[in-house]
Enzyme design. Structure first.
Site, PDB file in Angstrom:
ATOM      1  N   ARG A   1       0.840  -1.214   0.000  1.00 50.49           N
ATOM      2  CA  ARG A   1       0.000   0.000   0.000  1.00 50.49           C
ATOM      3  C   ARG A   1       0.872   1.261   0.000  1.00 50.49           C
ATOM      4  NH1 ARG A   1      -3.054  -3.553  -0.716  1.00 50.49           N
ATOM      5  NH2 ARG A   1      -5.204  -3.771  -0.007  1.00 50.49           N
TER       6      ARG A   1
ATOM      7  N   SER B   1     -10.546  -0.637   3.033  1.00 51.80           N
ATOM      8  CA  SER B   1      -9.855  -0.786   4.320  1.00 51.80           C
ATOM      9  C   SER B   1      -9.463   0.588   4.836  1.00 51.80           C
ATOM     10  CB  SER B   1      -8.588  -1.617   4.157  1.00 51.80           C
ATOM     11  OG  SER B   1      -8.896  -2.892   3.681  1.00 51.80           O
TER      12      SER B   1
ATOM     13  N   GLU C   1      -5.192   4.322   6.099  1.00 53.30           N
ATOM     14  CA  GLU C   1      -4.910   4.157   4.667  1.00 53.30           C
ATOM     15  C   GLU C   1      -5.375   5.352   3.817  1.00 53.30           C
ATOM     16  OE1 GLU C   1      -4.702   0.134   2.083  1.00 53.30           O
ATOM     17  OE2 GLU C   1      -6.653   1.064   2.203  1.00 53.30           O
TER      18      GLU C   1
HETATM   19  N1  EPU Z   1     -10.979 -10.713  10.097  1.00 53.39           N
HETATM   20  C1  EPU Z   1     -11.758 -10.840  11.215  1.00 53.39           C
HETATM   21  N2  EPU Z   1     -12.735  -9.921  11.418  1.00 53.39           N
HETATM   22  C2  EPU Z   1     -12.952  -8.898  10.572  1.00 53.39           C
HETATM   23  C3  EPU Z   1     -12.161  -8.756   9.433  1.00 53.39           C
HETATM   24  C4  EPU Z   1     -11.151  -9.672   9.215  1.00 53.39           C
HETATM   25  O1  EPU Z   1     -11.572 -11.761  12.009  1.00 53.39           O
HETATM   26  O2  EPU Z   1     -13.864  -8.116  10.845  1.00 53.39           O
HETATM   27  C5  EPU Z   1      -9.953 -11.727   9.819  1.00 53.39           C
HETATM   28  C6  EPU Z   1     -10.375 -12.601   8.640  1.00 53.39           C
HETATM   29  O3  EPU Z   1     -11.148 -13.696   9.065  1.00 53.39           O
HETATM   30  C7  EPU Z   1      -9.049 -13.051   8.088  1.00 53.39           C
HETATM   31  C8  EPU Z   1      -8.158 -11.853   8.352  1.00 53.39           C
HETATM   32  O4  EPU Z   1      -8.760 -11.099   9.397  1.00 53.39           O
HETATM   33  O5  EPU Z   1      -8.543 -14.140   8.794  1.00 53.39           O
HETATM   34  C9  EPU Z   1      -7.936 -10.980   7.127  1.00 53.39           C
HETATM   35  O6  EPU Z   1      -9.194 -10.541   6.614  1.00 53.39           O
HETATM   36  P1  EPU Z   1      -9.472 -10.379   5.053  1.00 53.39           P
HETATM   37  O7  EPU Z   1      -9.080 -11.614   4.339  1.00 53.39           O
HETATM   38  O8  EPU Z   1     -10.863  -9.908   4.892  1.00 53.39           O
HETATM   39  O9  EPU Z   1      -8.449  -9.296   4.547  1.00 53.39           O
HETATM   40  P2  EPU Z   1      -7.873  -7.978   5.223  1.00 53.39           P
HETATM   41  O10 EPU Z   1      -6.461  -8.247   5.613  1.00 53.39           O
HETATM   42  O11 EPU Z   1      -8.781  -7.476   6.257  1.00 53.39           O
HETATM   43  C10 EPU Z   1      -6.826  -7.058   3.004  1.00 53.39           C
HETATM   44  C11 EPU Z   1      -6.808  -5.778   2.234  1.00 53.39           C
HETATM   45  C12 EPU Z   1      -8.078  -5.625   1.431  1.00 53.39           C
HETATM   46  C13 EPU Z   1      -8.202  -6.806   0.480  1.00 53.39           C
HETATM   47  C14 EPU Z   1      -8.187  -8.092   1.306  1.00 53.39           C
HETATM   48  C15 EPU Z   1      -8.158  -9.301   0.415  1.00 53.39           C
HETATM   49  C16 EPU Z   1      -5.452  -4.223   3.479  1.00 53.39           C
HETATM   50  C17 EPU Z   1      -5.414  -3.013   4.332  1.00 53.39           C
HETATM   51  N3  EPU Z   1      -6.651  -4.651   3.132  1.00 53.39           N
HETATM   52  O12 EPU Z   1      -7.865  -6.970   3.977  1.00 53.39           O
HETATM   53  O13 EPU Z   1      -7.951  -4.439   0.660  1.00 53.39           O
HETATM   54  O14 EPU Z   1      -9.384  -6.733  -0.274  1.00 53.39           O
HETATM   55  O15 EPU Z   1      -7.005  -8.150   2.117  1.00 53.39           O
HETATM   56  O16 EPU Z   1      -6.909  -9.410  -0.173  1.00 53.39           O
HETATM   57  O17 EPU Z   1      -4.392  -4.739   3.122  1.00 53.39           O
HETATM   58  C18 EPU Z   1      -8.407  -2.126   0.682  1.00 53.39           C
HETATM   59  O18 EPU Z   1      -7.186  -1.942   0.710  1.00 53.39           O
HETATM   60  O19 EPU Z   1      -9.213  -1.168   0.631  1.00 53.39           O
HETATM   61  C19 EPU Z   1      -8.924  -3.476   0.698  1.00 53.39           C
HETATM   62  C20 EPU Z   1     -10.226  -3.746   0.780  1.00 53.39           C
END
Ligand code: EPU
Length: 352
Positions: free
Chosen positions: A177, A252, A348
């Site tokens: 990012r 995010s 972000e």
């Molecule tokens: N999780 C929870 N509770 C929540 C949210 C997440 O327990 O409310 C857990 C999920 O179960 C999972 C882990 O946290 O084990 C990661 O969650 P998720 O796979 O949804 O991805 P993220 O790390 O929260 C990142 C990116 C997203 C992207 C997703 C998929 C960042 C800041 N965000 O989110 O990007 O879509 O991975 O690759 O890196 C964005 O940047 O705007 C964005 C949406």
């Protein structure tokens, strides 16, 4: 500041407005206005408009899809609505397609277009809101892919000189990012087009847990093709992430923090269930959404600002929220995560 000399009678660009409502130009849907706005469709218009604004001592703000900004008040300057359009295959060899898209193109439409033209490689990045020109700034990424991995070069106008500069991928200094354009290049360069290299030796990138689960659920035929990955990414995003047209948000709201191995081990001893991803450099990325969720924030609201019910990393405008409401909510979340996990969350979206 007195009313500047720029007027609807003498705009630099062919389309110009005063007191322009930005509600449809920021995905949070905040009800703010720009003192002036103009649409720029060419590099020459862009440069002329920025120079006009500067000559009047006015701030100029380049706005793509407005999917990564938090407006906390009206913008007392000139907003440039990026409308540079066009996408084409610039070169094809035995190994790859080189595809260029102008900064104002909608990102998702561009991804869909490459697939329809039989050029896979961007499917994991389907449905990300925003424009092509904004994509390199924060190196958009999702479901196991960052745009940096497909970026061949970025063309940008240097505002001081008016020259177009071509940055190869190394010069963009992409990180998680992050990029040159978010740091040293900020306010100095405006991206006008991006060229992608889409290798013909395509392999599905379907290891990300949510994506693999969705593909399995769909009993997609093997070998999986790019269309199936695209469809699955779209389905996962629709299930988890709010559509900005229905519920204002900027994706995010925080980055996933990356910490050193030693503090991570100490943290894991206290929080054995913590969700983490080992990085190539030995550091560890933590799932901020999981930590926020564990702090009990999911679904909670502060006036019109709320934490999304299905993804705690996403803050939403339930209606009538201001940028200040969102920032107040974010601050409270940051405090709780720091108190429980000892980890600082970095915001972000850009705050204006
Ligand atoms: N999780 C929870 N509770 C929540 C949210 C997440 O327990 O409310 C857990 C999920 O179960 C999972 C882990 O946290 O084990 C990661 O969650 P998720 O796979 O949804 O991805 P993220 O790390 O929260 C990142 C990116 C997203 C992207 C997703 C998929 C960042 C800041 N965000 O989110 O990007 O879509 O991975 O690759 O890196 C964005 O940047 O705007 C964005 C949406």
């Amino acid at each position: 500041m007195s009313v500047p000399e720029i007027s609807a009678a003498s705009p630099s660009a062919p389309w110009f407005a005063a007191g322009y409502a930005l509600r449809a130009h920021n995905t949070f849907g905040f009800d703010v206005r720009a003192r002036f706005a103009c649409r720029v469709a060419t590099e020459a218009e862009l440069l002329a408009a920025v120079r006009d604004a500067r000559a009047q001592g006015m701030a100029a703000l380049v706005l793509g899809g407005g999917s990564n900004v938090v407006f906390t008040r009206d913008f007392n300057g000139l907003v440039l609505l990026m409308s540079l359009a066009g996408k084409r295959v610039v070169r094809e060899d035995g190994e790859a397609w080189h595809v260029e898209a102008a900064a104002g193109e909608n990102w998702h439409d561009f991804v869909a277009w490459t697939l329809e033209a039989g050029m896979p490689g961007l499917e994991n990045l389907a449905l990300i809101p925003g424009t092509v020109g904004a994509a390199p700034i924060q190196n958009i990424g999702a479901y196991g892919l960052e745009m940096a991995e497909r970026c061949a070069s970025v063309r940008a106008i240097e505002l001081a000189t008016g020259e177009a500069v071509e940055f190869d991928a190394a010069a963009c200094r992409f990180g998680y990012r992050d990029s040159f354009f978010k740091r040293e290049g900020r306010d100095r360069f405006v991206i006008t087009s991006v060229t992608f290299r889409l290798p013909k030796a395509w392999q599905p990138n379907a290891n990300y847990a949510d994506l693999a689960r969705e593909l399995a659920r769909r009993a997609t035929q093997t070998p999986v093709d790019a269309r199936a990955v695209f469809d699955a990414v779209v389905a996962v995003r629709r299930a988890k992430l709010p559509d900005p047209l229905e519920l204002g948000n900027a994706g995010s709201f925080f980055k996933n923090p990356v910490i050193d191995a030693a503090p991570f081990e100490a943290l894991r001893a206290r929080e054995p269930e913590i969700v983490s991803y080992a990085q190539a450099d030995g550091r560890v990325k933590l799932a901020a959404g999981w930590m926020i969720d564990r702090c009990g924030w999911k679904g909670r609201a502060l006036r019109g600002a709320a934490v999304h019910e299905r993804q705690a990393l996403v803050l939403v405008n339930r209606g009538g929220a201001t940028g200040a409401d969102i920032l107040e909510l974010a601050q409270a979340i940051r405090g709780d995560v720091l108190a429980r996990f000892g980890v600082e969350l970095e915001q972000e979206p850009v705050c204006l």
